[in-house]
Scaffold this active site. Structure first.
Site, PDB file in Angstrom:
ATOM      1  N   ILE A 155       0.833  -1.211   0.000  1.00 16.22           N
ATOM      2  CA  ILE A 155       0.000   0.000   0.000  1.00 16.22           C
ATOM      3  C   ILE A 155       0.868   1.262   0.000  1.00 16.22           C
ATOM      4  O   ILE A 155       0.626   2.198  -0.770  1.00 16.22           O
ATOM      5  CB  ILE A 155      -0.959  -0.013   1.212  1.00 16.22           C
ATOM      6  CG1 ILE A 155      -1.948  -1.187   1.081  1.00 16.22           C
ATOM      7  CG2 ILE A 155      -1.706   1.315   1.330  1.00 16.22           C
ATOM      8  CD1 ILE A 155      -2.774  -1.468   2.329  1.00 16.22           C
ATOM      9  N   THR A 232      -4.123   5.356   7.620  1.00 19.79           N
ATOM     10  CA  THR A 232      -5.114   4.411   7.076  1.00 19.79           C
ATOM     11  C   THR A 232      -4.672   2.984   7.380  1.00 19.79           C
ATOM     12  O   THR A 232      -5.133   2.047   6.743  1.00 19.79           O
ATOM     13  CB  THR A 232      -5.287   4.574   5.551  1.00 19.79           C
ATOM     14  OG1 THR A 232      -4.007   4.425   4.934  1.00 19.79           O
ATOM     15  CG2 THR A 232      -5.875   5.915   5.179  1.00 19.79           C
ATOM     16  N   SER A 233      -3.760   2.827   8.357  1.00 20.11           N
ATOM     17  CA  SER A 233      -3.204   1.489   8.580  1.00 20.11           C
ATOM     18  C   SER A 233      -3.887   0.778   9.747  1.00 20.11           C
ATOM     19  O   SER A 233      -4.813  -0.008   9.540  1.00 20.11           O
ATOM     20  CB  SER A 233      -1.705   1.588   8.783  1.00 20.11           C
ATOM     21  OG  SER A 233      -1.138   0.305   8.728  1.00 20.11           O
ATOM     22  N   ARG A 234      -3.455   1.055  10.964  1.00 18.62           N
ATOM     23  CA  ARG A 234      -4.118   0.509  12.151  1.00 18.62           C
ATOM     24  C   ARG A 234      -4.116   1.595  13.221  1.00 18.62           C
ATOM     25  O   ARG A 234      -3.117   2.298  13.411  1.00 18.62           O
ATOM     26  CB  ARG A 234      -3.401  -0.739  12.680  1.00 18.62           C
ATOM     27  CG  ARG A 234      -3.659  -2.012  11.908  1.00 18.62           C
ATOM     28  CD  ARG A 234      -5.119  -2.507  12.034  1.00 18.62           C
ATOM     29  NE  ARG A 234      -5.369  -3.736  11.284  1.00 18.62           N
ATOM     30  CZ  ARG A 234      -5.808  -3.784  10.034  1.00 18.62           C
ATOM     31  NH1 ARG A 234      -6.046  -2.667   9.371  1.00 18.62           N
ATOM     32  NH2 ARG A 234      -6.028  -4.941   9.440  1.00 18.62           N
ATOM     33  N   ASP A 258      -8.493   6.855   9.065  1.00 18.14           N
ATOM     34  CA  ASP A 258      -9.479   5.847   8.672  1.00 18.14           C
ATOM     35  C   ASP A 258      -9.571   4.774   9.743  1.00 18.14           C
ATOM     36  O   ASP A 258     -10.408   3.879   9.657  1.00 18.14           O
ATOM     37  CB  ASP A 258      -9.089   5.215   7.326  1.00 18.14           C
ATOM     38  CG  ASP A 258     -10.148   4.243   6.828  1.00 18.14           C
ATOM     39  OD1 ASP A 258     -11.332   4.656   6.744  1.00 18.14           O
ATOM     40  OD2 ASP A 258      -9.820   3.066   6.556  1.00 18.14           O
ATOM     41  N   GLU A 263     -11.399   1.650  17.875  1.00 19.22           N
ATOM     42  CA  GLU A 263     -12.477   1.555  16.883  1.00 19.22           C
ATOM     43  C   GLU A 263     -13.363   0.332  17.064  1.00 19.22           C
ATOM     44  O   GLU A 263     -14.490   0.295  16.568  1.00 19.22           O
ATOM     45  CB  GLU A 263     -11.900   1.571  15.462  1.00 19.22           C
ATOM     46  CG  GLU A 263     -11.148   0.295  15.088  1.00 19.22           C
ATOM     47  CD  GLU A 263     -10.648   0.312  13.636  1.00 19.22           C
ATOM     48  OE1 GLU A 263      -9.993   1.284  13.253  1.00 19.22           O
ATOM     49  OE2 GLU A 263     -10.922  -0.667  12.921  1.00 19.22           O
ATOM     50  N   HIS A 295     -12.907   3.118   8.947  1.00 24.40           N
ATOM     51  CA  HIS A 295     -12.219   1.922   8.400  1.00 24.40           C
ATOM     52  C   HIS A 295     -12.856   1.495   7.073  1.00 24.40           C
ATOM     53  O   HIS A 295     -13.276   0.348   6.916  1.00 24.40           O
ATOM     54  CB  HIS A 295     -12.250   0.771   9.423  1.00 24.40           C
ATOM     55  CG  HIS A 295     -11.070  -0.149   9.254  1.00 24.40           C
ATOM     56  ND1 HIS A 295     -10.367  -0.651  10.320  1.00 24.40           N
ATOM     57  CD2 HIS A 295     -10.456  -0.647   8.148  1.00 24.40           C
ATOM     58  CE1 HIS A 295      -9.388  -1.421   9.877  1.00 24.40           C
ATOM     59  NE2 HIS A 295      -9.421  -1.433   8.551  1.00 24.40           N
ATOM     60  N   GLN A 296     -12.900   2.439   6.143  1.00 30.24           N
ATOM     61  CA  GLN A 296     -13.504   2.141   4.844  1.00 30.24           C
ATOM     62  C   GLN A 296     -12.500   2.184   3.692  1.00 30.24           C
ATOM     63  O   GLN A 296     -12.886   2.063   2.536  1.00 30.24           O
ATOM     64  CB  GLN A 296     -14.658   3.109   4.555  1.00 30.24           C
ATOM     65  CG  GLN A 296     -14.204   4.536   4.251  1.00 30.24           C
ATOM     66  CD  GLN A 296     -15.337   5.423   3.769  1.00 30.24           C
ATOM     67  OE1 GLN A 296     -16.091   5.959   4.558  1.00 30.24           O
ATOM     68  NE2 GLN A 296     -15.461   5.592   2.455  1.00 30.24           N
ATOM     69  N   ALA A 297     -11.208   2.342   4.039  1.00 33.73           N
ATOM     70  CA  ALA A 297     -10.224   2.484   2.962  1.00 33.73           C
ATOM     71  C   ALA A 297     -10.225   1.268   2.037  1.00 33.73           C
ATOM     72  O   ALA A 297     -10.021   1.386   0.836  1.00 33.73           O
ATOM     73  CB  ALA A 297      -8.832   2.725   3.545  1.00 33.73           C
ATOM     74  N   PHE A 298     -10.469   0.101   2.606  1.00 34.52           N
ATOM     75  CA  PHE A 298     -10.443  -1.135   1.794  1.00 34.52           C
ATOM     76  C   PHE A 298     -11.702  -1.288   0.946  1.00 34.52           C
ATOM     77  O   PHE A 298     -11.748  -2.128   0.055  1.00 34.52           O
ATOM     78  CB  PHE A 298     -10.347  -2.364   2.729  1.00 34.52           C
ATOM     79  CG  PHE A 298     -11.655  -2.674   3.411  1.00 34.52           C
ATOM     80  CD1 PHE A 298     -12.080  -1.945   4.499  1.00 34.52           C
ATOM     81  CD2 PHE A 298     -12.488  -3.682   2.918  1.00 34.52           C
ATOM     82  CE1 PHE A 298     -13.304  -2.208   5.117  1.00 34.52           C
ATOM     83  CE2 PHE A 298     -13.710  -3.954   3.528  1.00 34.52           C
ATOM     84  CZ  PHE A 298     -14.120  -3.206   4.636  1.00 34.52           C
TER      85      PHE A 298
END
Ligand code: NAD
Length: 330
Positions: A155, A232-234, A258, A263, A295-298
């Site tokens: 990524i 956008t990772s963790r 993200d 979360e 958490h919608q990047a994926f």
């Protein structure tokens, strides 16, 4: 194979059911997350299929093994939520989807960046109320700014490639430099140099004991004043209290998230009718220069299809051979 599928939303079910037509697994869908309260649902299932916020700690894995589970199939790349040692002790194999669309996450990272620098989130609300004033919406050019990429794997390198297109000098930090980096013109530096030189910092390394709270008060202190930070990772790569202080002091100019370290109690659910109990998260929500997605990047059609395909193929491979090329070894 009989598979208990946890944390299923309608979109997971749709993509898994469609792709499963070519595999023929017996899938039982549960909306519940797999935790110490729900493991009984997996009893007598040789495989469980889980996502990022299912909690597979030692006690859950012990119970899964007791119930006959031999395979944990993650529908994601990160595996920080699985106690791999416990899985090994109990003879349970763990497989994952190492890559399903690095573009999805890299592009979402850029979406957060461009929302922040052009204040699109604020403009969107204003225009809906017929407020066309520009005060407060002044942005900045991304072109020419130095971008620091922490974690230059699948990524990180895609994000770097996009930012190269914007005309940004690229710095990278990684414990294992990526040969692709040269092609995108990324220069590896030590973490301190990246923190103190980059105008935009984006996190793309996994969550491990070494990277937990990588962005802590000391790291924030080293950053350039007004830096843009994107994660956008963790969530737990970032010490949330430290970035809140950084935002209040102006050290951090813009924050795009993200993911969030707590979360698990929030994301993927509609909580709009419930009083938010997380005061730290509530504080983040009121900064005008913070944009958060859940958490919608994926979350692209392409990624969901690839996730379903690799997950079901992993399960088939395990069923046929007892192992899988996408197995995680502790
Ligand atoms: P990857 O394994 O291809 O790349 C990770 C990189 O991080 C590797 O190059 C590795 O060497 C590096 N790394 C490991 N430890 C490090 C450390 N201590 N310091 C610096 N670098 C370190 O993984 P990827 O596919 O690029 O995914 C990266 C992360 O993105 C995943 O671990 C996952 O947590 C996250 N992710 C988020 C979403 C989302 O929807 N928000 C989706 C997929 C993945």
């Amino acid at each position: 194979m009989r598979v208990a599928v946890f944390s299923t939303k309608s979109y997971d079910r749709n993509s898994l059911e469609t792709v499963n037509q070519g595999f023929g697994h017996e899938l039982m869908f549960y909306e519940a997350r797999l935790t110490c309260d729900t493991y009984a649902l997996a009893k007598d299932f040789p495989a469980v299929c889980v996502f990022v916020n299912d909690r597979l700690d030692n006690s859950v894995i012990e119970e899964l093994a007791e119930g006959g589970t031999r395979l944990i199939a993650l529908r994601c790349a990160g595996y920080n939520n699985v106690d791999l040692k416990a899985a090994a002790v109990h003879g349970i194999k763990v497989v994952r989807v190492p890559a399903y669309s690095p573009y999805a996450v890299a592009e979402h990272t850029v979406a957060l960046l461009l929302t922040l620098n052009r204040k699109v989130h604020r403009a969107f609300n204003r225009v809906r109320e017929s407020n066309f004033a520009l005060e407060g919406l002044l942005g900045f050019d991304v072109h020419g700014l130095t971008v620091g990429v922490i974690g230059t794997g699948r990524i990180g390198i895609e994000f770097a490639r996009i930012m190269q297109g914007f005309g940004c000098p690229l710095l990278g930090y990684d414990v294992m430099p990526n040969p692709e980096a040269e092609k995108v013109g990324l220069r590896y530096v030590e973490m301190d140099e990246l923190l103190s030189t980059a105008d935009i910092i984006s996190l793309h390394c996994p969550l491990t004991p070494q990277t937990y709270h990588l962005i802590n008060p000391e790291a924030v202190e080293k950053m350039k004043t007004g830096v843009t930070l994107i994660n956008t990772s963790r969530g737990a790569l970032v010490d949330t209290a430290a970035v809140i202080e950084g935002l209040k002091s102006g050290k951090i100019g813009y924050l795009g998230l993200d993911v969030y370290e707590e979360e698990g109690d929030l994301f993927f659910e509609d909580l709009s009718n419930i009083v938010l109990q997380d005061d730290v998260f509530a504080r983040l929500l009121v900064f005008p220069n913070v944009v958060i997605t859940g958490h919608q990047a994926f979350f692209t059609r392409n990624a969901l299809e690839n996730i379903a395909h690799t997950t079901l193929a992993n399960i088939r491979e395990f069923e046929q051979t007892g192992k899988s090329a996408n197995q995680i070894t502790g």
